[in-house]
Motif scaffolding. Structure first.
Motif, PDB file in Angstrom:
ATOM      1  N   ASN A  49       0.799  -1.239   0.000  1.00 24.85           N
ATOM      2  CA  ASN A  49       0.000   0.000   0.000  1.00 24.85           C
ATOM      3  C   ASN A  49       0.826   1.280   0.000  1.00 24.85           C
ATOM      4  OD1 ASN A  49      -2.459  -1.480   0.025  1.00 24.85           O
ATOM      5  ND2 ASN A  49      -2.257  -1.725   2.242  1.00 24.85           N
ATOM      6  N   GLU A  50       2.131   1.187  -0.217  1.00 21.43           N
ATOM      7  CA  GLU A  50       2.961   2.382  -0.324  1.00 21.43           C
ATOM      8  C   GLU A  50       3.202   2.678  -1.807  1.00 21.43           C
ATOM      9  OE1 GLU A  50       6.297   2.905   2.466  1.00 21.43           O
ATOM     10  OE2 GLU A  50       5.731   0.932   3.265  1.00 21.43           O
ATOM     11  N   VAL A  51       3.187   3.968  -2.144  1.00 18.70           N
ATOM     12  CA  VAL A  51       3.433   4.382  -3.520  1.00 18.70           C
ATOM     13  C   VAL A  51       4.685   5.253  -3.533  1.00 18.70           C
ATOM     14  CG1 VAL A  51       2.521   5.604  -5.530  1.00 18.70           C
ATOM     15  CG2 VAL A  51       0.962   4.332  -4.042  1.00 18.70           C
ATOM     16  N   PHE A  52       5.571   4.969  -4.467  1.00 19.27           N
ATOM     17  CA  PHE A  52       6.833   5.688  -4.591  1.00 19.27           C
ATOM     18  C   PHE A  52       6.896   6.346  -5.955  1.00 19.27           C
ATOM     19  CE2 PHE A  52       7.391   1.942  -1.927  1.00 19.27           C
ATOM     20  CZ  PHE A  52       7.777   2.545  -0.734  1.00 19.27           C
ATOM     21  N   VAL A  70      15.973   7.502 -10.453  1.00 17.03           N
ATOM     22  CA  VAL A  70      16.114   7.700  -9.009  1.00 17.03           C
ATOM     23  C   VAL A  70      14.733   7.777  -8.363  1.00 17.03           C
ATOM     24  CG1 VAL A  70      18.349   8.895  -9.126  1.00 17.03           C
ATOM     25  CG2 VAL A  70      16.252  10.212  -9.186  1.00 17.03           C
ATOM     26  N   PHE A  71      14.661   7.305  -7.128  1.00 19.78           N
ATOM     27  CA  PHE A  71      13.463   7.535  -6.328  1.00 19.78           C
ATOM     28  C   PHE A  71      13.512   8.976  -5.855  1.00 19.78           C
ATOM     29  CE2 PHE A  71      13.549   2.894  -5.818  1.00 19.78           C
ATOM     30  CZ  PHE A  71      12.206   2.589  -5.995  1.00 19.78           C
ATOM     31  N   ILE A  72      12.365   9.619  -5.779  1.00 21.01           N
ATOM     32  CA  ILE A  72      12.335  11.009  -5.315  1.00 21.01           C
ATOM     33  C   ILE A  72      11.430  11.160  -4.097  1.00 21.01           C
ATOM     34  CG2 ILE A  72      12.879  11.971  -7.587  1.00 21.01           C
ATOM     35  CD1 ILE A  72       9.874  12.781  -7.773  1.00 21.01           C
ATOM     36  N   ASP A  73      11.754  12.159  -3.304  1.00 25.92           N
ATOM     37  CA  ASP A  73      10.934  12.571  -2.175  1.00 25.92           C
ATOM     38  C   ASP A  73      10.373  13.929  -2.558  1.00 25.92           C
ATOM     39  OD1 ASP A  73       9.833  13.495   0.194  1.00 25.92           O
ATOM     40  OD2 ASP A  73      11.464  12.718   1.429  1.00 25.92           O
ATOM     41  N   ASP A  74       9.093  13.947  -2.882  1.00 24.32           N
ATOM     42  CA  ASP A  74       8.470  15.179  -3.355  1.00 24.32           C
ATOM     43  C   ASP A  74       7.427  15.728  -2.388  1.00 24.32           C
ATOM     44  OD1 ASP A  74       6.426  13.360  -3.661  1.00 24.32           O
ATOM     45  OD2 ASP A  74       6.239  13.598  -5.834  1.00 24.32           O
ATOM     46  N   VAL A  76       4.959  14.108  -1.219  1.00 27.28           N
ATOM     47  CA  VAL A  76       3.860  13.143  -1.273  1.00 27.28           C
ATOM     48  C   VAL A  76       4.428  11.726  -1.212  1.00 27.28           C
ATOM     49  CG1 VAL A  76       1.955  12.251  -2.683  1.00 27.28           C
ATOM     50  CG2 VAL A  76       2.418  14.713  -2.633  1.00 27.28           C
ATOM     51  N   HIS A  77       5.466  11.514  -1.972  1.00 23.33           N
ATOM     52  CA  HIS A  77       6.145  10.225  -2.022  1.00 23.33           C
ATOM     53  C   HIS A  77       7.460  10.327  -1.249  1.00 23.33           C
ATOM     54  CE1 HIS A  77       3.835  10.741  -5.801  1.00 23.33           C
ATOM     55  NE2 HIS A  77       3.415   9.537  -5.502  1.00 23.33           N
ATOM     56  N   HIS A  78       7.905   9.201  -0.728  1.00 24.95           N
ATOM     57  CA  HIS A  78       9.200   9.189  -0.039  1.00 24.95           C
ATOM     58  C   HIS A  78      10.108   8.142  -0.684  1.00 24.95           C
ATOM     59  CE1 HIS A  78       7.006   5.984   2.069  1.00 24.95           C
ATOM     60  NE2 HIS A  78       8.190   5.472   2.359  1.00 24.95           N
ATOM     61  N   ILE A  79      11.352   8.179  -0.306  1.00 27.86           N
ATOM     62  CA  ILE A  79      12.339   7.241  -0.831  1.00 27.86           C
ATOM     63  C   ILE A  79      12.282   5.983   0.033  1.00 27.86           C
ATOM     64  CG2 ILE A  79      14.800   6.851  -1.245  1.00 27.86           C
ATOM     65  CD1 ILE A  79      14.982   9.962  -1.650  1.00 27.86           C
ATOM     66  N   TYR A  86      19.655   4.123  -1.790  1.00 30.70           N
ATOM     67  CA  TYR A  86      20.296   5.084  -0.898  1.00 30.70           C
ATOM     68  C   TYR A  86      19.315   6.198  -0.535  1.00 30.70           C
ATOM     69  CZ  TYR A  86      24.583   2.603  -1.823  1.00 30.70           C
ATOM     70  OH  TYR A  86      25.531   1.627  -1.886  1.00 30.70           O
ATOM     71  N   SER A  87      19.565   6.864   0.558  1.00 31.20           N
ATOM     72  CA  SER A  87      18.641   7.895   1.039  1.00 31.20           C
ATOM     73  C   SER A  87      18.546   9.100   0.112  1.00 31.20           C
ATOM     74  CB  SER A  87      19.016   8.338   2.456  1.00 31.20           C
ATOM     75  OG  SER A  87      20.325   8.864   2.494  1.00 31.20           O
ATOM     76  N   ASN A  88      19.463   9.226  -0.849  1.00 31.19           N
ATOM     77  CA  ASN A  88      19.357  10.290  -1.850  1.00 31.19           C
ATOM     78  C   ASN A  88      18.576   9.830  -3.087  1.00 31.19           C
ATOM     79  OD1 ASN A  88      21.214   8.572  -3.017  1.00 31.19           O
ATOM     80  ND2 ASN A  88      22.792  10.125  -3.339  1.00 31.19           N
ATOM     81  N   GLY A  89      18.042   8.614  -3.049  1.00 34.07           N
ATOM     82  CA  GLY A  89      17.230   8.093  -4.139  1.00 34.07           C
ATOM     83  C   GLY A  89      17.967   7.261  -5.163  1.00 34.07           C
ATOM     84  N   HIS A  90      19.296   7.238  -5.088  1.00 34.96           N
ATOM     85  CA  HIS A  90      20.075   6.436  -6.031  1.00 34.96           C
ATOM     86  C   HIS A  90      19.786   4.956  -5.805  1.00 34.96           C
ATOM     87  CE1 HIS A  90      23.373   9.655  -6.953  1.00 34.96           C
ATOM     88  NE2 HIS A  90      22.146  10.146  -7.022  1.00 34.96           N
ATOM     89  N   ILE A  91      19.712   4.214  -6.903  1.00 36.96           N
ATOM     90  CA  ILE A  91      19.341   2.802  -6.864  1.00 36.96           C
ATOM     91  C   ILE A  91      20.514   1.960  -7.363  1.00 36.96           C
ATOM     92  CG2 ILE A  91      17.701   1.067  -7.700  1.00 36.96           C
ATOM     93  CD1 ILE A  91      15.886   3.587  -8.444  1.00 36.96           C
ATOM     94  N   CYS A  92      20.899   0.996  -6.575  1.00 39.12           N
ATOM     95  CA  CYS A  92      21.940   0.059  -6.976  1.00 39.12           C
ATOM     96  C   CYS A  92      21.252  -1.151  -7.607  1.00 39.12           C
ATOM     97  CB  CYS A  92      22.768  -0.358  -5.764  1.00 39.12           C
ATOM     98  SG  CYS A  92      24.094  -1.518  -6.169  1.00 39.12           S
ATOM     99  N   ALA A  93      21.080  -1.095  -8.928  1.00 36.23           N
ATOM    100  CA  ALA A  93      20.437  -2.181  -9.681  1.00 36.23           C
ATOM    101  C   ALA A  93      21.210  -2.353 -10.981  1.00 36.23           C
ATOM    102  CB  ALA A  93      18.977  -1.851  -9.957  1.00 36.23           C
TER     103      ALA A  93
END
Length: 152
Positions: A49-52, A70-74, A76-79, A86-93
């Protein structure tokens, strides 16, 4: 933006709307430079139920080169707290780096990241999060991630 990139992204945008991916929503795609996509983890998981939100940034070499994702914290959404995020949204994939292939698309990246979140066993940051974020380049594409753990 090259004509090859523009044509490919136009095709992907059209297909994206027709695919109706469960838990994947195009939030913004005003141009072929940057798209925002919402992803929700489906089924039972730590992130149920979480949306990113993901920000895709495309360069003129796309799809030969991978997009920056990158994941963003805007607000409404969080990382998501995940061992590969990483907490800055960078993804190790690896598919965003050395295993990128032009046959991949925005949709396939979203599905892969949904799966990565769904299989997560612990809501926690990577062990080197603080050091990485302190020294991270602006773009995760300029990071040489070491892909050694695909069990989270």
């Amino acid at each position: 933006m090259s004509s090859i990139s523009s044509k490919r992204l136009a095709k992907e945008l059209k297909e994206f709307h027709s695919l109706n991916l469960v838990g994947v929503t195009l939030l913004k795609a005003d141009d072929f430079k940057q798209w925002l996509v919402g992803i929700e983890v489906m089924g039972e998981s730590l992130f149920q139920n979480e949306v990113f939100a993901l920000r895709f940034t495309f360069d003129s070499q796309y799809p030969i080169s991978s997009p920056e994702v990158v994941f963003i914290d805007d607000g409404v959404h969080h990382i998501p707290p995940h061992p590969h995020v990483y907490s800055n949204g960078h993804i190790c994939a690896s598919i965003l780096g050395q295993e990128w292939s032009p046959v991949l698309s925005v949709a396939s990246v979203c599905i892969t990241l949904q799966s990565m979140l769904a299989s997560c066993k612990a809501k926690e940051r990577p062990p080197d999060n603080d050091r990485y974020v302190r020294n991270a380049p602006l773009s995760p594409k300029n990071t040489r991630f070491h892909y050694d753990d695909d069990t989270v």
